[in-house]
Design an enzyme around this catalytic site. Structure first.
Site, short mmCIF file in Angstrom:
data_model
loop_
_atom_site.label_atom_id
_atom_site.label_comp_id
_atom_site.label_asym_id
_atom_site.label_seq_id
_atom_site.Cartn_x
_atom_site.Cartn_y
_atom_site.Cartn_z
N GLY A 100 42.50 14.61 35.12
CA GLY A 100 42.44 14.77 36.76
C GLY A 100 42.10 13.30 37.36
O GLY A 100 42.36 12.54 36.74
N ASN A 101 41.68 13.47 38.70
CA ASN A 101 41.40 12.24 39.42
C ASN A 101 40.26 12.51 40.39
O ASN A 101 39.78 13.77 40.43
CB ASN A 101 42.45 11.50 40.01
CG ASN A 101 43.28 12.39 40.88
OD1 ASN A 101 42.77 12.77 42.15
ND2 ASN A 101 44.44 12.71 40.62
#
Ligand code: C5P
Length: 399
Positions: free
Chosen positions: A207-208
């Protein structure tokens, strides 16, 4: 602002004296103003001053003591085209955020169908306290507009953030709000927001750091301007804005986000791609949790995710506007201009992680906009994400 109905809520802070100037500005611009003041507010400014300027009795109690006349917060909430709470103390903000309806101001707020603007005013430590931050976040999540306080000298003699924004600035906010109120009426707007999570196994993902705040601010502003909004949001902890004109579609992965966008895009007049979509996903997510001891994997095979913006760009209808974001660490303009071409965007919003206060997780952002015809805006300066959302929608409307 002529003929507009404004409920001006005043709570008990030193900045209440500035509300007199704000009231005068509203009245001078032709608005009808009903002042609602908290019991504490009356310690700072007298109802006589306020009623003389507004031409209406000031409301503070649920009943008028000598006549027993009931003041209907419901009627007032329906009457209002806008409600402005200035100053909003820490206590009033907390009551508004949590529905503590023990005075006329908060009951009116809870009954208000109209947009609400909140101008906090308090000492710097109260402003910075996690409780205040959380309550303001709650108000934002209800779609309320926070008019950020300034940094400067405070009544306590300390210097810091907490000074209520100047009446002229609050007035401008409300005037601009009325100005843009109907500007997207009848338009359908598709917005992506937040990160995507790409499953490695049932407990892990790629993810980020995107929080969705920028996309959410754009969704709120578009809805306020009368648009019908489809907000496709990746997994975030911030609550998505609640507005009758916003349809929130929650997704997890880039593939799910693409499917939701492809469904909404054919109808959309404007598509704004504010999500931070993962570029890659694990080729084969594990069905069971990967165990260090037994599975002992050294690497994960990745495959490229589809580019959602580019997919919509390739299928763009004449007249449909497509807007992208570029979050860069270096060479921002060149990278952004390249993305604009590759994805067939009409404009791209550039923010650089090199700028303090811009990018992921912050409540502020600093952008510039590059257009398909090569034009470029100047930097808009560091602003709240709500203000940035306004700048972005103004730019799109001017396309
Ligand atoms: O190429 P880059 O990821 O930097 O481009 C950013 C822009 O493209 C953003 O508007 C983002 O929402 C969009 N994007 C997308 N699908 C992807 C990657 C990026 O829609 N897979």
């Amino acid at each position: 602002m002529k003929g507009k109905h404004i409920v001006l809520g005043i709570s008990g802070g030193i900045a209440a004296y500035k509300s007199v100037s704000l009231l005068r500005l509203f009245v001078k611009a032709g608005a009808e103003v009903q002042v609602v003041i908290t019991p504490n507010g009356k310690q700072f400014i007298t109802p006589v001053t306020l009623s003389s300027l507004s031409g209406k009795p000031v409301i503070s109690e649920f009943f008028t003591a000598n006549t027993g006349e009931w003041h209907s917060h419901v009627d007032l909430g329906l009457w209002a085209d806008v409600m402005v709470v200035a100053p909003a103390t820490a206590s009033t903000i907390a009551k508004m955020a949590n529905g503590v309806a023990d005075n006329m101001l908060v009951t009116t707020y809870l009954s208000a169908k109209a947009p609400v603007f909140v101008a906090p005013a308090m000492d710097l430590d109260m402003m910075a306290h996690p409780s205040t931050t959380r309550n303001l976040d709650l108000l934002r999540s209800y779609g309320n507009h926070i008019i950020e306080p300034e940094s400067g000298e405070l009544a306590s003699g300390l210097v810091g953030k907490g000074r209520m924004e100047e009446p002229e600035k609050i007035f401008e906010c409300i005037r601009d709000f009325f100005h843009t109120r109907e500007s997207l009426k009848g338009k359908k707007v598709l917005i992506t927001a937040g990160p995507t999570y790409e499953r490695i196994d049932p407990v892990r993902f790629i993810g980020n750091f995107s929080t969705g705040k920028m996309g959410f601010a754009i969704a709120s502003e578009a809805a306020e301007r009368g648009a019908e909004v489809t907000l496709v949001s990746g997994p975030v902890s911030v609550e998505a804005p609640r507005h009758p004109a916003i349809n929130v579609v929650k997704v997890e992965s880039a593939l799910e986000m693409l499917a939701a966008c492809e469904k909404a895009a054919p109808e959309a007049d404007i598509a704004i791609m504010a999500a931070a979509v993962a570029d890659y996903r694990p080729a084969q997510p594990h069905e069971r949790k990967i165990k260090r001891e037994t599975d002992g994997i050294d690497s994960i095979d990745l495959v490229k995710n589809p580019d959602i913006a580019a997919t919509l760009g390739a299928a763009k209808r004449p007249g449909q506007k497509l807007v992208g974001f570029a979050l860069e660490t270096d060479n921002a303009d060149a990278h952004a201009a390249d993305k604009l071409r590759r994805k067939n965007l009409d404009c791209i919003v550039v923010n650089s992680l090199a700028d303090k206060g811009a990018g992921f997780g912050t409540d502020t952002n600093k952008i510039k906009i590059i257009y398909a015809d090569g034009r470029q805006s100047d930097s808009f300066g560091l602003k709240s994400k709500a203000d940035v959302a306004r700048d972005i929608l103004d730019a799109i409307e001017n396309l």
